[in-house]
Design a protein around this motif. Structure first.
Motif, PDB file in Angstrom:
ATOM      1  N   ASP A  94     -20.893   9.373  -1.799  1.00 11.51           N
ATOM      2  CA  ASP A  94     -21.157  10.730  -2.295  1.00 11.51           C
ATOM      3  C   ASP A  94     -21.865  10.678  -3.639  1.00 11.51           C
ATOM      4  O   ASP A  94     -21.712   9.718  -4.393  1.00 11.51           O
ATOM      5  N   ALA A  95     -22.589  11.753  -3.936  1.00 13.02           N
ATOM      6  CA  ALA A  95     -23.347  11.789  -5.183  1.00 13.02           C
ATOM      7  C   ALA A  95     -22.492  12.166  -6.380  1.00 13.02           C
ATOM      8  O   ALA A  95     -22.922  12.054  -7.523  1.00 13.02           O
ATOM      9  N   ASP A  96     -21.261  12.632  -6.145  1.00 16.47           N
ATOM     10  CA  ASP A  96     -20.491  13.212  -7.251  1.00 16.47           C
ATOM     11  C   ASP A  96     -19.569  12.204  -7.956  1.00 16.47           C
ATOM     12  O   ASP A  96     -18.751  12.600  -8.776  1.00 16.47           O
ATOM     13  N   LEU A  97     -19.678  10.932  -7.607  1.00 20.92           N
ATOM     14  CA  LEU A  97     -18.882   9.850  -8.206  1.00 20.92           C
ATOM     15  C   LEU A  97     -17.396   9.965  -7.897  1.00 20.92           C
ATOM     16  O   LEU A  97     -16.575   9.332  -8.554  1.00 20.92           O
ATOM     17  N   GLN A  98     -17.045  10.777  -6.891  1.00 20.09           N
ATOM     18  CA  GLN A  98     -15.638  10.825  -6.478  1.00 20.09           C
ATOM     19  C   GLN A  98     -15.282   9.564  -5.695  1.00 20.09           C
ATOM     20  O   GLN A  98     -14.123   9.206  -5.573  1.00 20.09           O
ATOM     21  N   HIS A  99     -16.286   8.921  -5.143  1.00 24.82           N
ATOM     22  CA  HIS A  99     -16.079   7.652  -4.438  1.00 24.82           C
ATOM     23  C   HIS A  99     -16.270   6.520  -5.453  1.00 24.82           C
ATOM     24  O   HIS A  99     -17.402   6.224  -5.828  1.00 24.82           O
ATOM     25  N   SER A 100     -15.166   5.931  -5.886  1.00 23.61           N
ATOM     26  CA  SER A 100     -15.203   4.931  -6.965  1.00 23.61           C
ATOM     27  C   SER A 100     -16.289   3.876  -6.754  1.00 23.61           C
ATOM     28  O   SER A 100     -16.133   3.006  -5.911  1.00 23.61           O
ATOM     29  N   PRO A 101     -17.403   3.970  -7.522  1.00 28.03           N
ATOM     30  CA  PRO A 101     -18.506   3.029  -7.280  1.00 28.03           C
ATOM     31  C   PRO A 101     -18.167   1.594  -7.697  1.00 28.03           C
ATOM     32  O   PRO A 101     -18.794   0.655  -7.209  1.00 28.03           O
ATOM     33  N   GLU A 102     -17.140   1.437  -8.556  1.00 28.97           N
ATOM     34  CA  GLU A 102     -16.812   0.076  -8.989  1.00 28.97           C
ATOM     35  C   GLU A 102     -16.279  -0.779  -7.841  1.00 28.97           C
ATOM     36  O   GLU A 102     -16.159  -2.001  -7.967  1.00 28.97           O
ATOM     37  N   LEU A 103     -15.984  -0.127  -6.707  1.00 29.20           N
ATOM     38  CA  LEU A 103     -15.508  -0.885  -5.540  1.00 29.20           C
ATOM     39  C   LEU A 103     -16.654  -1.547  -4.779  1.00 29.20           C
ATOM     40  O   LEU A 103     -16.423  -2.426  -3.947  1.00 29.20           O
ATOM     41  N   ILE A 104     -17.896  -1.103  -5.041  1.00 28.78           N
ATOM     42  CA  ILE A 104     -19.027  -1.563  -4.223  1.00 28.78           C
ATOM     43  C   ILE A 104     -19.137  -3.096  -4.122  1.00 28.78           C
ATOM     44  O   ILE A 104     -19.228  -3.628  -3.015  1.00 28.78           O
ATOM     45  N   PRO A 105     -19.102  -3.841  -5.255  1.00 26.79           N
ATOM     46  CA  PRO A 105     -19.266  -5.307  -5.126  1.00 26.79           C
ATOM     47  C   PRO A 105     -18.209  -5.929  -4.218  1.00 26.79           C
ATOM     48  O   PRO A 105     -18.535  -6.773  -3.369  1.00 26.79           O
ATOM     49  N   GLU A 106     -16.967  -5.466  -4.358  1.00 25.54           N
ATOM     50  CA  GLU A 106     -15.882  -6.013  -3.551  1.00 25.54           C
ATOM     51  C   GLU A 106     -16.083  -5.653  -2.072  1.00 25.54           C
ATOM     52  O   GLU A 106     -15.868  -6.475  -1.187  1.00 25.54           O
ATOM     53  N   MET A 107     -16.482  -4.413  -1.832  1.00 27.74           N
ATOM     54  CA  MET A 107     -16.715  -3.964  -0.455  1.00 27.74           C
ATOM     55  C   MET A 107     -17.883  -4.721   0.150  1.00 27.74           C
ATOM     56  O   MET A 107     -17.862  -5.113   1.316  1.00 27.74           O
ATOM     57  N   PHE A 108     -18.910  -4.958  -0.675  1.00 27.98           N
ATOM     58  CA  PHE A 108     -20.093  -5.671  -0.193  1.00 27.98           C
ATOM     59  C   PHE A 108     -19.717  -7.100   0.206  1.00 27.98           C
ATOM     60  O   PHE A 108     -20.142  -7.619   1.230  1.00 27.98           O
TER      61      PHE A 108
END
Ligand code: UDP
Ligand code: MG
Length: 316
Positions: A94-108
């Protein structure tokens, strides 16, 4: 080098987008060994979202965008992004940063190194949300899991990273009435869940009113279950049976004790109850027929008004 593309559905997000890029770009840059890019999908925004995206795209070649001719809904926006992407790994956020972006590296890492096909996020609390909304949404998940063949995790979000195999599977599903939560779960594949806490939107307001959510829930149930059709059959059978028993009782009573002119209220009640049940059954059938009608029409899921994605990037 692996390629990773992040799809961002945007509807009236002019205020949130600058924060979004400021936060997410550095996070993506920290991921080693991958070439990352964005596809912003402007879902017919009425504010300056498209201008904001366009100005970002001019400055940064990694930013691609699609703009719809009108608001087609988040489902259509996610589908358009997945169709247009040719990356090895595709994420949705989502564009509103409600989805914690700091999780991206771990998810990737989960999809690239740990052998998972999907890394998906689930929120573990509903803080900052109206109590009634949480209660409705909880009962919705309970109901849909009971009566449909899609098993949707409670709190599952559209925030996820998938490999090419999964994206191809999702894009290959031709249905017009798309309920992504159901589709994501229906395709299966090995999923790793990431839990995170609910947080406030960085700017702007939510686009989901109570009625929009309600019709989204109805879409989910009708799209993934035929149980409501059986429900009307069961209720109809029960009431008819009751009607027959009552008729039998009245006949016997009349034979034994003579005709009884009273009972006017009971007749009205019976007419109202049965009439109501017939209408409910017709309504349920109608919901399915309406969806079949839309599927048969085979209209496009969205119309693109403008994009900076060239056909060769699309892989066409
Ligand atoms: N969104 C969209 N089209 C719509 C409604 C929402 O593309 O018709 C996008 C919106 O811009 C945001 C995401 O979907 O990036 C989630 O929307 P929102 O934050 O309003 O939903 P909530 O977080 O309140 O459930
Ligand atoms: Mg939101």
């Amino acid at each position: 080098m692996k390629s990773f593309e992040l799809i961002v559905p945007c509807y009236n997000e002019e205020q949130a987008l600058p924060y979004f890029l400021d936060t997410v770009v550095p996070i993506l840059e920290r991921i080693d060994g991958c070439e990352s890019s964005f596809i912003f999908v402007d879902d017919g925004s009425r504010d300056k979202t498209l201008e904001v995206i366009r100005s970002f795209a001019e400055k940064d070649a990694r930013i691609k965008y699609i703009s719809f001719s009108r608001n087609f809904g988040k489902e259509a926006a996610m589908l358009a992004g997945m169709r247009m992407s040719s990356a090895d790994y595709v994420g949705i956020i989502d564009a509103d940063l409600q989805h914690s972006p700091e999780l991206i590296p771990e998810m990737f890492r989960a999809v690239t190194d740990e052998g998972y096909d999907i890394a998906a996020a689930r929120r573990i609390d509903r803080r900052g949300e109206a109590k009634i909304k949480s209660a409705f949404s909880r009962s919705f998940y309970k109901l849909i899991n009971k009566i449909s063949d899609a098993n949707i995790e409670e709190g599952a979000q559209d925030y996820r990273i998938m490999n090419r195999k999964v994206v191809n599977a999702i894009v290959s599903m031709p249905e017009y009435n798309r309920f992504s939560k159901g589709i994501f779960s229906w395709v299966g594949y090995k999923t790793k869940w990431f839990e995170h806490e609910n947080r406030e939107r960085v700017a702007g307001t939510t686009k989901w009113s109570f009625w929009k959510l309600f019709s989204y829930a109805v879409d989910g149930i009708i799209g993934f279950s035929t149980a409501p059709l059986k429900l009307s059959l069961i209720i109809g059978t029960c009431t008819s049976l009751l009607g027959f028993i009552y008729a039998l009782y009245t006949i016997i009573k009349t034979l034994c004790f003579g005709p009884d002119v009273k009972g006017y209220p009971s007749i009205i009640c019976a007419i109202l109850i049965v009439g109501g049940l017939v209408l409910i059954s017709l309504g349920i059938t109608g919901e399915y027929i309406a969806r079949m009608y839309m599927e048969v029409k085979n209209r496009p899921d969205y119309l693109i008004n403008e994009t900076n994605i060239t056909p060769d990037i699309k892989g066409q």
